[in-house]
Design a protein around this motif. Structure first.
Motif, PDB file in Angstrom:
ATOM      1  N   ARG A   1       0.830  -1.211   0.000  1.00  0.00           N
ATOM      2  CA  ARG A   1       0.000   0.000   0.000  1.00  0.00           C
ATOM      3  C   ARG A   1       0.863   1.260   0.000  1.00  0.00           C
ATOM      4  N   THR A   2       1.955   1.231   0.751  1.00  0.00           N
ATOM      5  CA  THR A   2       2.865   2.376   0.759  1.00  0.00           C
ATOM      6  C   THR A   2       3.510   2.565  -0.607  1.00  0.00           C
ATOM      7  N   ASN A   3       3.905   1.466  -1.222  1.00  0.00           N
ATOM      8  CA  ASN A   3       4.537   1.565  -2.533  1.00  0.00           C
ATOM      9  C   ASN A   3       3.561   2.073  -3.593  1.00  0.00           C
ATOM     10  N   LEU A   4       2.314   1.652  -3.508  1.00  0.00           N
ATOM     11  CA  LEU A   4       1.299   2.175  -4.423  1.00  0.00           C
ATOM     12  C   LEU A   4       1.086   3.669  -4.204  1.00  0.00           C
ATOM     13  N   ALA A   5       1.133   4.091  -2.947  1.00  0.00           N
ATOM     14  CA  ALA A   5       0.971   5.518  -2.648  1.00  0.00           C
ATOM     15  C   ALA A   5       2.119   6.334  -3.244  1.00  0.00           C
ATOM     16  N   LEU A   6       3.322   5.778  -3.228  1.00  0.00           N
ATOM     17  CA  LEU A   6       4.455   6.469  -3.848  1.00  0.00           C
ATOM     18  C   LEU A   6       4.257   6.580  -5.359  1.00  0.00           C
ATOM     19  N   MET A   7       3.711   5.535  -5.958  1.00  0.00           N
ATOM     20  CA  MET A   7       3.423   5.606  -7.395  1.00  0.00           C
ATOM     21  C   MET A   7       2.356   6.665  -7.681  1.00  0.00           C
ATOM     22  N   LYS A   8       1.399   6.771  -6.769  1.00  0.00           N
ATOM     23  CA  LYS A   8       0.377   7.801  -6.903  1.00  0.00           C
ATOM     24  C   LYS A   8       1.010   9.188  -6.911  1.00  0.00           C
ATOM     25  N   ALA A   9       2.020   9.390  -6.089  1.00  0.00           N
ATOM     26  CA  ALA A   9       2.731  10.669  -6.057  1.00  0.00           C
ATOM     27  C   ALA A   9       3.365  10.951  -7.418  1.00  0.00           C
ATOM     28  N   ALA A  10       3.937   9.915  -8.044  1.00  0.00           N
ATOM     29  CA  ALA A  10       4.551  10.094  -9.362  1.00  0.00           C
ATOM     30  C   ALA A  10       3.502  10.470 -10.406  1.00  0.00           C
ATOM     31  N   VAL A  11       2.328   9.852 -10.326  1.00  0.00           N
ATOM     32  CA  VAL A  11       1.243  10.183 -11.257  1.00  0.00           C
ATOM     33  C   VAL A  11       0.828  11.639 -11.078  1.00  0.00           C
ATOM     34  N   MET A  12       0.740  12.095  -9.844  1.00  0.00           N
ATOM     35  CA  MET A  12       0.386  13.498  -9.589  1.00  0.00           C
ATOM     36  C   MET A  12       1.424  14.442 -10.182  1.00  0.00           C
ATOM     37  N   ILE A  13       2.693  14.094 -10.034  1.00  0.00           N
ATOM     38  CA  ILE A  13       3.766  14.928 -10.591  1.00  0.00           C
ATOM     39  C   ILE A  13       3.686  14.946 -12.115  1.00  0.00           C
ATOM     40  N   ASN A  14       3.423  13.787 -12.715  1.00  0.00           N
ATOM     41  CA  ASN A  14       3.275  13.740 -14.172  1.00  0.00           C
ATOM     42  C   ASN A  14       2.106  14.593 -14.645  1.00  0.00           C
ATOM     43  N   ASP A  15       1.095  14.745 -13.779  1.00  0.00           N
ATOM     44  CA  ASP A  15      -0.061  15.584 -14.101  1.00  0.00           C
ATOM     45  C   ASP A  15       0.170  17.050 -13.723  1.00  0.00           C
ATOM     46  N   ARG A  16       1.421  17.390 -13.428  1.00  0.00           N
ATOM     47  CA  ARG A  16       1.844  18.755 -13.096  1.00  0.00           C
ATOM     48  C   ARG A  16       1.343  19.235 -11.738  1.00  0.00           C
ATOM     49  N   GLU A  17       0.921  18.303 -10.890  1.00  0.00           N
ATOM     50  CA  GLU A  17       0.611  18.642  -9.503  1.00  0.00           C
ATOM     51  C   GLU A  17       1.880  18.402  -8.681  1.00  0.00           C
ATOM     52  N   ILE A  18       2.891  19.214  -8.954  1.00  0.00           N
ATOM     53  CA  ILE A  18       4.228  18.922  -8.445  1.00  0.00           C
ATOM     54  C   ILE A  18       4.312  19.042  -6.925  1.00  0.00           C
ATOM     55  N   GLU A  19       3.883  20.159  -6.381  1.00  0.00           N
ATOM     56  CA  GLU A  19       3.952  20.356  -4.935  1.00  0.00           C
ATOM     57  C   GLU A  19       3.089  19.325  -4.210  1.00  0.00           C
ATOM     58  N   ALA A  20       1.885  19.112  -4.741  1.00  0.00           N
ATOM     59  CA  ALA A  20       0.977  18.145  -4.105  1.00  0.00           C
ATOM     60  C   ALA A  20       1.551  16.733  -4.177  1.00  0.00           C
ATOM     61  N   GLY A  21       2.169  16.390  -5.312  1.00  0.00           N
ATOM     62  CA  GLY A  21       2.764  15.068  -5.458  1.00  0.00           C
ATOM     63  C   GLY A  21       3.924  14.853  -4.505  1.00  0.00           C
TER      64      GLY A  21
ATOM     65  N   ALA B   1      10.843  20.653  -0.778  1.00  0.00           N
ATOM     66  CA  ALA B   1      10.132  19.388  -0.625  1.00  0.00           C
ATOM     67  C   ALA B   1      10.864  18.264  -1.345  1.00  0.00           C
ATOM     68  N   ALA B   2      11.490  18.572  -2.472  1.00  0.00           N
ATOM     69  CA  ALA B   2      12.249  17.549  -3.196  1.00  0.00           C
ATOM     70  C   ALA B   2      13.467  17.128  -2.383  1.00  0.00           C
ATOM     71  N   ARG B   3      14.124  18.096  -1.755  1.00  0.00           N
ATOM     72  CA  ARG B   3      15.287  17.762  -0.917  1.00  0.00           C
ATOM     73  C   ARG B   3      14.852  16.940   0.295  1.00  0.00           C
ATOM     74  N   GLU B   4      13.696  17.288   0.849  1.00  0.00           N
ATOM     75  CA  GLU B   4      13.186  16.535   1.995  1.00  0.00           C
ATOM     76  C   GLU B   4      12.875  15.098   1.604  1.00  0.00           C
ATOM     77  N   LEU B   5      12.265  14.913   0.426  1.00  0.00           N
ATOM     78  CA  LEU B   5      11.965  13.558  -0.029  1.00  0.00           C
ATOM     79  C   LEU B   5      13.240  12.789  -0.329  1.00  0.00           C
ATOM     80  N   HIS B   6      14.222  13.458  -0.884  1.00  0.00           N
ATOM     81  CA  HIS B   6      15.484  12.800  -1.224  1.00  0.00           C
ATOM     82  C   HIS B   6      16.156  12.219   0.027  1.00  0.00           C
ATOM     83  N   ALA B   7      15.974  12.855   1.164  1.00  0.00           N
ATOM     84  CA  ALA B   7      16.581  12.380   2.400  1.00  0.00           C
ATOM     85  C   ALA B   7      16.118  10.964   2.748  1.00  0.00           C
ATOM     86  N   PHE B   8      14.933  10.591   2.295  1.00  0.00           N
ATOM     87  CA  PHE B   8      14.419   9.251   2.593  1.00  0.00           C
ATOM     88  C   PHE B   8      15.176   8.159   1.846  1.00  0.00           C
TER      89      PHE B   8
END
Length: 329
Positions: A260-280, A318-325
């Motif tokens: 479920r967590t991995n699917l949620a991460l994929m959902k974030a990528a879909v949002m970014i592809n849809d130009r919802e960058i900050e939200a993704g 936010a990108a730097r924060e995500l990269h830390a993971f």
């Protein structure tokens, strides 16, 4: 010797240090010894099934100690000088235990231990003469090799071995092998190969018995099929990705944390592809904050989410924060 090796492995895992060289080999050294006639094989088979039910619902590494203890016990049964009538059944048990142990080792980042455990699982499965099991240990190992970022050639070889042994007979392991091929093709951006391999996977799945109560590691369920479709569609920017993700998510129980967590991460990528960058990005960060569990491939997925960002967004806070993971998973 085996008990000492087991203690060394458990101590190393508890301390967060490397497993001592030779310990894994010693742990599985009884496979070539003479076999006795074990008691309670049905209980052992039920134990393997139980491990398969819970391996995806617990923090990574949670099962290692118990699995090692059970493998030591099976090894002692292997050494009993008695009738060999139960040899095949005992080898099936050992293959199942070793396979689940390999999954848990991979999830905590013990790549060498996982590799050795998969080798032991293959050896045991081959000795059992059970074709479906032989296919499963190779198909599942192919998937896990992909998620632990072993070379594509390793994934391809394991998947091809599984497909060759299956010889067209549908099984969960054969589905696993095709799913591994889907992941590799999607990671390479090979859209044509993705589509053809997904077709292969669906054909196998359509011929599998579907017991919704069978949650064992040796089963292949619709949730896994939809997961593979979602993975392929997400990284190929397929417009059907969002619907596929929602479908896959609906099929996993609430305690299936890793998928479920991995699917949620994929959902974030879909949002970014849809130009919802900050939200993704925020969706990905929240997802990682809500699930601290390590699992194979988590860092890989986070890196892929970051890779979907347009160049000018990769320096966002936010990108730097995500990269830390990526260094903490």
């Amino acid at each position: 010797m085996k008990r000492r090796a087991a203690i060394h492995i458990i101590s190393a895992i508890a301390a967060g240090t490397a497993i001592p060289p030779g310990a894994i080999e010693t742990l599985f050294s009884g496979l070539d010894d003479s076999l006795g006639r074990p008691l309670g094989l049905s209980e052992w088979e039920a134990t393997v099934h139980e491990y398969g039910q819970v391996v995806g619902t617990l923090p990574a590494g949670e099962l290692i100690k118990d699995l090692i203890a059970d493998i030591v016990a099976v090894g002692e049964l292997l050494n009993r000088p008695n009738s060999t009538d139960d040899r095949a059944a005992l080898m099936r048990v050992n293959a199942g235990l070793a396979g689940v142990l390999a999954v848990d080792f991979g999830d905590v980042g013990e790549k060498r231990a996982a590799r050795m455990s998969w080798a032991a699982a293959r050896q045991s499965a081959d000795a059992s003469g059970d074709r479906d099991l032989r296919v499963w240990v190779r198909g599942k190992a192919a998937q896990k090799a992909f998620w632990t970022e072993r070379p594509d050639s390793v994934v391809a070889e394991l998947a091809s071995e599984a497909i060759g042994i299956a010889d067209g007979t549908p099984s969960a392991g054969l589905a696993d092998a095709y799913a591994a091929r889907v992941y590799v093709a999607a990671a390479r951006g090979d859209t044509d190969r993705v589509d053809s391999t997904l077709d292969d996977l669906r054909r196998v799945f359509d011929h599998l018995p579907q017991d919704t109560n069978d949650q064992s590691a040796l089963a292949f369920r619709e949730s896994q099929l939809r997961w593979a479709e979602s993975y392929a569609r997400t990284w190929n920017a397929d417009p059907r990705a969002e619907v596929s993700l929602e479908h896959a998510l609906s099929l996993y129980p609430s305690n299936a944390f890793a998928p479920r967590t991995n699917l949620a991460l994929m959902k974030a990528a879909v949002m970014i592809n849809d130009r919802e960058i900050e939200a993704g990005l925020q969706h990905a960060i929240t997802t990682m904050e809500n699930d601290y569990r390590r699992c194979a491939g988590r860092a890989q997925l986070v890196k892929r989410v970051l890779h979907t960002l347009p160049g000018n967004a990769r320096t966002l806070p936010a990108a730097r924060e995500l990269h830390a993971f990526t260094t903490a998973t």
